[in-house]
Design a protein around this motif. Structure first.
Motif, PDB file in Angstrom:
ATOM      1  N   GLU A 114      55.450  15.774  -0.750  1.00 43.32           N
ATOM      2  CA  GLU A 114      56.786  15.926  -1.514  1.00 43.32           C
ATOM      3  C   GLU A 114      57.712  14.424  -1.257  1.00 43.32           C
ATOM      4  N   LEU A 115      57.639  13.783   0.329  1.00 42.02           N
ATOM      5  CA  LEU A 115      57.889  12.489   0.464  1.00 42.02           C
ATOM      6  C   LEU A 115      57.257  11.222  -0.895  1.00 42.02           C
ATOM      7  N   LEU A 116      55.840  11.462  -0.888  1.00 40.97           N
ATOM      8  CA  LEU A 116      55.569  10.922  -2.382  1.00 40.97           C
ATOM      9  C   LEU A 116      55.828  11.231  -3.453  1.00 40.97           C
ATOM     10  N   PHE A 117      56.172  12.198  -4.666  1.00 39.22           N
ATOM     11  CA  PHE A 117      56.236  13.318  -5.272  1.00 39.22           C
ATOM     12  C   PHE A 117      57.767  13.120  -4.676  1.00 39.22           C
ATOM     13  N   GLU A 118      58.467  12.521  -4.404  1.00 39.58           N
ATOM     14  CA  GLU A 118      59.864  12.751  -4.923  1.00 39.58           C
ATOM     15  C   GLU A 118      60.616  11.280  -5.761  1.00 39.58           C
ATOM     16  N   GLY A 119      61.146  11.947  -6.328  1.00 39.96           N
ATOM     17  CA  GLY A 119      61.886  11.677  -8.221  1.00 39.96           C
ATOM     18  C   GLY A 119      60.643  11.624  -8.949  1.00 39.96           C
ATOM     19  N   SER A 120      59.530  12.497  -8.996  1.00 40.00           N
ATOM     20  CA  SER A 120      58.879  12.619 -10.050  1.00 40.00           C
ATOM     21  C   SER A 120      58.717  13.314 -11.168  1.00 40.00           C
ATOM     22  N   ALA A 121      58.558  14.154 -11.530  1.00 34.68           N
ATOM     23  CA  ALA A 121      58.734  15.045 -12.773  1.00 34.68           C
ATOM     24  C   ALA A 121      57.693  16.540 -12.773  1.00 34.68           C
ATOM     25  N   PHE A 122      57.320  16.087 -11.132  1.00 37.42           N
ATOM     26  CA  PHE A 122      56.237  17.010 -11.351  1.00 37.42           C
ATOM     27  C   PHE A 122      56.595  18.034 -10.071  1.00 37.42           C
TER      28      PHE A 122
END
Length: 169
Positions: free
Chosen positions: A93-101
């Motif tokens: 969740e932290l590392l994918f924050e702001g991604s389109a995934f």
């Protein structure tokens, strides 16, 4: 279950666990692919393998980079043991924050843990979860181009090279 999703073509497996039986694979990603095939994953299914990470935070960072290079993928299903799920979920969740995934999470049973392994995990996992926000901030700087991976590793491991006592809390 994860293997049912994979057989249906809805799961792109990209990360790790414990080695499958038989000839030992070179990476955890290979071990998980072998296990998924043994559980019924169609041999024709595309399996993305992340093989360079030294820890879960790097795994999430590398998986994000792999998936961002693919415009045809927008959903990631992260599969890990029940015991590791809280830390793994928060890491991704932290590392994918702001991604389109879109992230989905599936727990696999961890019944095979020995009493000694379970005792170790009871001590280590909460400590690692507590340190996670700082580690995620460090590795997010790699995503932003503000740190190299080597610099982030030095900050994470507190030395020039990975060492096993990083987990000694």
């Amino acid at each position: 279950s994860a293997d049912e999703l994979a057989r249906g073509g809805e799961l792109d497996e990209s990360s790790a666990g414990s080695p499958a039986s038989g000839a030992l694979p070179h990476t955890e990603a290979e071990a998980m692919k072998d296990l998924a095939l043994q559980l019924g994953l169609a041999p024709s299914a595309e399996v993305l393998q992340e093989t360079e990470a030294l820890n879960t935070v790097e795994n999430a960072l590398n998986v994000r980079a792999m998936l961002e290079a693919r415009v045809d993928l927008r959903k990631l299903v992260v599969v890990t043991s029940s015991f590791h799920m809280p830390r793994t979920r928060r890491t991704f969740e932290l590392l994918f924050e702001g991604s389109a995934f879109t992230l989905d999470f599936l727990e696999a049973p961890d019944d095979a843990l020995s009493p000694a392994e379970r005792e170790r995990e009871i001590v280590v996992e909460p400590a690692m979860l507590a340190r996670l926000p700082a580690h995620a901030r460090c590795y997010t700087r790699v995503l932003l181009g503000k740190l190299t991976l080597e610099e982030a590793r030095k900050m994470f491991f507190q030395s020039d090279a990975p060492h096993s006592d990083v987990w000694q809390i």
